[in-house]
Design an enzyme around this catalytic site. Structure first.
Site, PDB file in Angstrom:
ATOM      1  N   LYS A  64      35.133 -10.391  17.079  1.00  0.00           N
ATOM      2  CA  LYS A  64      36.537 -10.164  17.437  1.00  0.00           C
ATOM      3  C   LYS A  64      36.744 -10.717  18.845  1.00  0.00           C
ATOM      4  O   LYS A  64      36.121 -10.264  19.797  1.00  0.00           O
ATOM      5  CB  LYS A  64      36.868  -8.683  17.401  1.00  0.00           C
ATOM      6  CG  LYS A  64      38.318  -8.421  17.795  1.00  0.00           C
ATOM      7  CD  LYS A  64      38.687  -6.956  17.676  1.00  0.00           C
ATOM      8  CE  LYS A  64      40.149  -6.743  18.023  1.00  0.00           C
ATOM      9  NZ  LYS A  64      40.553  -5.347  17.844  1.00  0.00           N
ATOM     10  N   LYS A  79      37.870 -12.513  13.623  1.00  0.00           N
ATOM     11  CA  LYS A  79      39.262 -12.262  14.000  1.00  0.00           C
ATOM     12  C   LYS A  79      39.558 -12.873  15.356  1.00  0.00           C
ATOM     13  O   LYS A  79      38.772 -12.665  16.272  1.00  0.00           O
ATOM     14  CB  LYS A  79      39.473 -10.752  14.053  1.00  0.00           C
ATOM     15  CG  LYS A  79      40.850 -10.328  14.458  1.00  0.00           C
ATOM     16  CD  LYS A  79      40.880  -8.834  14.644  1.00  0.00           C
ATOM     17  CE  LYS A  79      42.269  -8.461  15.127  1.00  0.00           C
ATOM     18  NZ  LYS A  79      42.392  -7.083  15.437  1.00  0.00           N
TER      19      LYS A  79
HETATM   20  C1  PBG Z   1      42.872  -2.408  17.536  1.00  0.00           C
HETATM   21  C2  PBG Z   1      43.276  -3.596  16.738  1.00  0.00           C
HETATM   22  C3  PBG Z   1      43.988  -4.740  17.171  1.00  0.00           C
HETATM   23  C4  PBG Z   1      44.218  -5.501  16.039  1.00  0.00           C
HETATM   24  C5  PBG Z   1      43.619  -4.846  14.962  1.00  0.00           C
HETATM   25  N1  PBG Z   1      43.037  -3.684  15.424  1.00  0.00           N
HETATM   26  C6  PBG Z   1      44.556  -5.089  18.502  1.00  0.00           C
HETATM   27  C7  PBG Z   1      43.689  -5.317  19.647  1.00  0.00           C
HETATM   28  O1  PBG Z   1      42.464  -5.348  19.557  1.00  0.00           O
HETATM   29  O2  PBG Z   1      44.247  -5.420  20.737  1.00  0.00           O
HETATM   30  C8  PBG Z   1      45.007  -6.783  16.016  1.00  0.00           C
HETATM   31  C9  PBG Z   1      45.632  -7.157  14.713  1.00  0.00           C
HETATM   32  C10 PBG Z   1      46.669  -8.218  14.769  1.00  0.00           C
HETATM   33  O3  PBG Z   1      46.969  -8.814  15.819  1.00  0.00           O
HETATM   34  O4  PBG Z   1      47.235  -8.475  13.716  1.00  0.00           O
HETATM   35  N2  PBG Z   1      41.670  -2.456  18.179  1.00  0.00           N
END
Ligand code: PBG
Length: 322
Positions: free
Chosen positions: A194, A247
């Site tokens: 991520k 991601k």
């Molecule tokens: C929370 C989380 C996030 C997303 C999914 N779970 C945001 C972040 O990490 O700031 C992002 C999903 C998206 O942008 O569609 N940790």
């Protein structure tokens, strides 16, 4: 004799015969934003077509997706500011509307696959995914909080929990905690690679979950890195993850392929909020053909190696795939 690759493109029937990648509704997982209350439908300005729905609306949304062949959902709660605190205690509170809603969705649609997000940010008064102490994100102190959250979600009926916080050691810690509580059937889809991405902006608008100070760069990965994704992959695999996720998706197709080529586990990719917003915005202006660009994007994520695609386009894609 001349070799002519165009022979295999000469008609729709031949193109279908030689098509290497088939996008299917079976691949898709639809993220949904839940708000407390009844008959609530609050559009997300930066995500045209997506709204924060109260439970009644979520049930309708799940039903119409299931009819279209999309059976998997990742449900995120919009938590009011007054319920947030330093330790995200609302995430495992008895009267948590999100946990009750999960149980209700599961009761109405036992065959639906329900995924939940394990991270502190929607519940944290600091807006960070981990516990904050002295302006830093504390890793090991965060793990027991994540475990309480995961157990509460498992108890509510989650089929898959999705640790999205990028704390070290969380997958193993959560696996052990779930097993200890008798939730050995609950799967873990780890947010393995991520990245600290600008493409999460619209999601943070939707949940009002932007960090109150600083950024997420001490826990989410540097977009420049590839080998680090392999390292995270090894750890999540050893720690017992059932799925590995990359991601965002479109700017990280090489990372999706890297994990696909190096792992036996199913690979998921999260086509995130900002990626959705870009296509919607350009489509609304008439700058590109939204539907074609969307299917092309989803197909490219699958071609890159994703077995599962989390996408806000899922419902619209399913309508077109029918
Ligand atoms: C929370 C989380 C996030 C997303 C999914 N779970 C945001 C972040 O990490 O700031 C992002 C999903 C998206 O942008 O569609 N940790």
């Amino acid at each position: 004799m001349q070799i002519r690759p165009r022979r295999n493109r000469k008609s729709a029937g031949i193109r279908a015969l030689v098509r290497e990648t088939q996008l299917s509704t079976d691949d898709l997982l639809f993220p949904i934003f839940l708000v407390e209350g009844k008959n609530q439908r609050k559009p997300v300005d930066s995500m045209p077509g997506i709204a924060r729905l109260s439970l009644d609306g979520v049930l309708k949304e799940v039903e119409s997706c299931m009819q279209l062949g999309v059976r998997a959902f990742d449900i995120f709660p919009v938590v009011g500011e007054q319920l947030k605190d330093k330790i995200a205690s609302y995430s495992w509170a008895e009267d948590n509307f999100y946990l009750h809603a999960l149980a209700s969705v599961k009761a109405h649609f036992p065959e639906a696959v329900i995924m939940t997000d394990v991270a502190m940010d929607p519940y944290s008064s600091d807006g960070h995914d981990g516990l904050v102490g002295d302006g830093r994100i504390l890793n090991d102190e965060t793990l027991p909080i994540l475990a309480k959250m995961a157990i509460a979600q498992a108890q509510a009926g989650a089929d898959i929990i999705g640790p999205s916080d990028m704390m070290d050691g969380r997958v193993g810690y959560l696996r052990a905690a779930l097993d200890d509580e008798g939730y050995e059937d609950v799967s873990i889809m780890s947010y393995t690679a991520k990245y600290a991405s600008a493409f999460y902006g619209p999601f943070r608008d939707a949940l009002d979950s932007a960090p109150k100070f600083g950024d997420k760069k001490t826990y989410q990965m540097d977009p420049a890195n590839r080998l680090e994704a392999l390292r995270e992959m090894q750890l999540d695999t050893e720690e017992g993850a059932d799925f590995l996720m990359v991601k965002p998706a479109l700017a990280y197709l090489d990372v999706i392929r890297l994990l696909k080529d190096n792992s036996e586990l199913p690979i998921a990719a999260y086509n995130v909020s900002g990626e959705y917003a870009m296509l919607k915005a350009a489509g609304e202006r008439g700058w590109l053909d939204y539907e074609r660009a969307m299917l092309e994007s989803l197909t490219s994520i699958k071609r890159a190696g994703a077995d599962i695609i989390l996408s806000y386009h899922a419902k619209e894609a399913a309508q077109l795939l029918r």
